[in-house]
Design an enzyme around this catalytic site. Structure first.
Site, PDB file in Angstrom:
ATOM      1  NE  ARG A  57      -3.974   1.984   2.280  1.00 57.97           N
ATOM      2  CZ  ARG A  57      -3.846   3.214   2.772  1.00 57.97           C
ATOM      3  NH1 ARG A  57      -2.725   3.562   3.382  1.00 57.97           N
ATOM      4  NH2 ARG A  57      -4.832   4.091   2.672  1.00 57.97           N
TER       5      ARG A  57
ATOM      6  CG  HIS B   7     -20.309   9.969   2.560  1.00 55.15           C
ATOM      7  ND1 HIS B   7     -19.903   8.688   2.217  1.00 55.15           N
ATOM      8  CD2 HIS B   7     -21.248   9.822   3.533  1.00 55.15           C
ATOM      9  CE1 HIS B   7     -20.567   7.823   2.960  1.00 55.15           C
ATOM     10  NE2 HIS B   7     -21.382   8.481   3.762  1.00 55.15           N
TER      11      HIS B   7
ATOM     12  CG  LEU C 124      -6.411   9.456  -1.297  1.00 52.72           C
ATOM     13  CD1 LEU C 124      -6.696  10.934  -1.466  1.00 52.72           C
ATOM     14  CD2 LEU C 124      -5.642   8.917  -2.497  1.00 52.72           C
TER      15      LEU C 124
ATOM     16  CG  ASN D 143     -14.817  11.800  -0.614  1.00 58.18           C
ATOM     17  OD1 ASN D 143     -14.810  11.338  -1.744  1.00 58.18           O
ATOM     18  ND2 ASN D 143     -15.499  11.250   0.374  1.00 58.18           N
TER      19      ASN D 143
ATOM     20  CG  ASP E  77     -16.785   8.711   4.193  1.00 57.28           C
ATOM     21  OD1 ASP E  77     -16.201   9.251   3.247  1.00 57.28           O
ATOM     22  OD2 ASP E  77     -17.423   7.644   4.065  1.00 57.28           O
TER      23      ASP E  77
ATOM     24  N   GLY F  56      -8.893   8.905   7.924  1.00 53.45           N
ATOM     25  CA  GLY F  56     -10.007   8.039   8.277  1.00 53.45           C
ATOM     26  C   GLY F  56     -10.966   7.824   7.115  1.00 53.45           C
TER      27      GLY F  56
END
Length: 206
Positions: A71, A113, A99, A111, A149, A147
């Site tokens: 990763r 959601h 990420l 982002n 969201d 984390g």
């Protein structure tokens, strides 16, 4: 007398699927007055979002985690690519990967959601909200942190849940608000500084 269009700000967009959020940004950026240029679109797999970007003549890059030994290596590859693009900020638009530290430390990433965070985070926000029986849900735009969201909230739009709603019908109405919200937030980020103080976010004119 007409005002001059603003010098466009370069952004990068990350996608994993159909790219409808990306398309909303492509459509908005076609207007010089929007003040944004999508410099590159990255993905974690070959997908319709990448195809949309290619049709629009936008630089693309695919970073499949399976092609990296760890990763950390995947994160380094993605971060290096973003560094070369040098965007003002990065938009995660249906990007289904968490990420890593390098990408997040070098770029402001936002982002969207499909729920009103902090309620119903994760990959099934619409389904979870419907199952819980809420009467109002919606969509959130937030700063991405390490984390799931959990980052500070930039904007939210509410959507009323109808008695006859299915996950699909509710999600379609949420997507309408999600696209409008993202276009608005990106427009503001191109013109104003985002100030993050703990959990609180505000825009500041430079």
């Amino acid at each position: 007398m007409t005002s001059e269009a603003p010098v466009p700000v370069d952004i990068a967009v990350l996608v994993s699927g159909s790219g409808t959020l990306l398309q909303a940004l492509i459509d908005a950026a076609a207007d010089p007055a929007y003040g944004v240029r999508i410099a590159a679109v990255g993905a974690d797999r070959s997908c319709a979002g990448i195809e949309r970007a290619e049709r629009a003549g936008i630089l693309t890059g695919v970073f499949d985690p399976a092609e990296h030994s760890s990763r950390a290596d995947w994160d380094a590859a993605l971060a290096g690519w973003l560094r070369g693009v040098a965007p003002r900020f990065v938009v995660s638009a249906g990007f289904m990967r968490i990420l890593g530290e390098r990408a997040l430390s070098e770029h402001l990433v936002i982002n969207t959601h499909p729920a009103l965070l902090p309620s119903f985070p994760g990959a099934h926000g619409v389904r979870d909200a419907l199952a819980y029986g809420v009467r109002v849900t919606g969509t959130t735009c937030h700063v991405v942190d390490a984390g799931v969201d959990t980052g500070p909230i930039i904007d939210q739009r509410a959507v009323t849940v109808a008695d006859e709603d299915t996950e699909e019908s509710l999600h379609e109405r949420i997507k309408v608000e999600e696209r409008d919200m993202l276009v608005d937030v990106v427009r503001r980020l191109a013109r104003e500084a985002l100030v993050v103080e703990g959990r609180h976010v505000r825009f500041d004119v430079p």
